[in-house]
Enzyme design. Structure first.
Site, short mmCIF file in Angstrom:
data_model
loop_
_atom_site.label_atom_id
_atom_site.label_comp_id
_atom_site.label_asym_id
_atom_site.label_seq_id
_atom_site.Cartn_x
_atom_site.Cartn_y
_atom_site.Cartn_z
N LYS A 45 0.80 -1.23 0.00
CA LYS A 45 0.00 0.00 0.00
C LYS A 45 0.83 1.28 0.00
O LYS A 45 0.48 2.26 -0.66
CB LYS A 45 -0.96 0.00 1.19
CG LYS A 45 -2.07 -1.04 1.07
CD LYS A 45 -3.04 -0.95 2.23
CE LYS A 45 -4.14 -1.97 2.09
NZ LYS A 45 -5.14 -1.86 3.18
N ASP A 80 -9.96 2.63 2.11
CA ASP A 80 -10.05 1.97 3.41
C ASP A 80 -10.71 2.88 4.44
O ASP A 80 -11.38 2.40 5.36
CB ASP A 80 -8.66 1.58 3.91
CG ASP A 80 -8.13 0.32 3.26
OD1 ASP A 80 -8.95 -0.48 2.76
OD2 ASP A 80 -6.90 0.12 3.25
#
Length: 254
Positions: A45, A80
């Site tokens: 990420k 997220d």
């Protein structure tokens, strides 16, 4: 696949295991292989952020989980945050009335969680990690409202936490167990676990046995996928009970 089918869109979604040393090459070849974008999970990420043009949210979080192409340029964002927050809102309405939250872990998922908590005006976020330097680095990014601590501080912090969030892989199938005494939490605390295999982790099972409100990792997974799908295909899908039942059935077979 459920969303593609229900919205009548021709397309596909595949899983690719990419070693860290091959990630850059994989990302740069996405469009050549016919992909309109990608989700990115651990441990890529933070690297995805540096290999793309991040939007404001991805830059603020410091990690990207969604890639897409705009005018031929590889862009990135972080869904997220809304996945975590929207799932909490759906599962434990009023959770944000608490003053203090306790977050376990200091990786890319923790970044998104901390960003979301501060965005909802949680006054104090305690960030617990086995490596204190990593927790300090993340806390420094977000400012004085985030306090880093080691695992040894859990006994002191749990009784003050109105929200407990596990962002680590502990408790996941094939990983070591998560050793946290939920009996120390306040009786009105909310517990969220980002792990979704198993769907009911030992942390969630113990919390539900105490009568605490909980939010599981599958809910976050489904909610975070909405905006990515919209960026790739131009249609905004919905998280439905039918979709959750299908994914639960898949998980039961893993």
């Amino acid at each position: 696949h459920y969303w593609l089918r229900t919205l009548g869109i021709t397309g596909g979604y595949v899983i690719e295991a990419v070693p860290p040393d091959e990630f850059q090459d994989f990302v740069f070849r996405l469009s050549l292989r016919g992909f309109v974008g990608a989700n990115v999970t651990i441990p890529h990420k933070e690297r995805a952020l540096s290999l793309s043009k991040p939007d404001q949210r991805a830059r603020a979080v410091g990690a990207a989980n969604t890639l897409w192409f705009k005018d031929g340029e590889l862009c990135s964002t972080n869904t997220d945050v809304e996945g975590f927050i929207n799932n909490l809102d759906a599962c434990a309405s009023g959770w944000d009335r608490c003053d203090e939250a306790l977050v376990l872990g200091a990786g890319g998922a923790a970044r998104a969680v901390v960003f979301g908590l501060l965005d909802r005006d949680i006054k104090r976020v305690h960030l617990v990690n086995r490596t204190l330097d990593r927790a300090r680095a993340l806390a420094d990014q977000f400012g004085a409202a985030v306090s880093p601590a080691t695992w040894d501080a859990l006994g002191e912090l749990l009784p003050r936490a109105g929200l407990l969030v596990n962002t680590t892989s502990l408790g996941m199938k094939g990983q070591p167990p998560l050793d946290v005494d939920v009996g120390l939490l306040p009786p009105d605390a909310v517990v969220a676990d980002l792990v979704y295999v198993p769907l009911e982790t030992p942390l969630l099972a113990a919390s539900r046995a105490r009568g605490l409100k909980t939010a599981d990792g599958l809910g976050m997974l489904l909610h975070q996928a909405v905006r990515g799908f919209e960026l790739w295909f131009g249609r905004r899908p919905e998280v439905t009970s039918e979709l959750r039942a299908l994914v639960e059935a898949d998980l039961a077979n893993t």
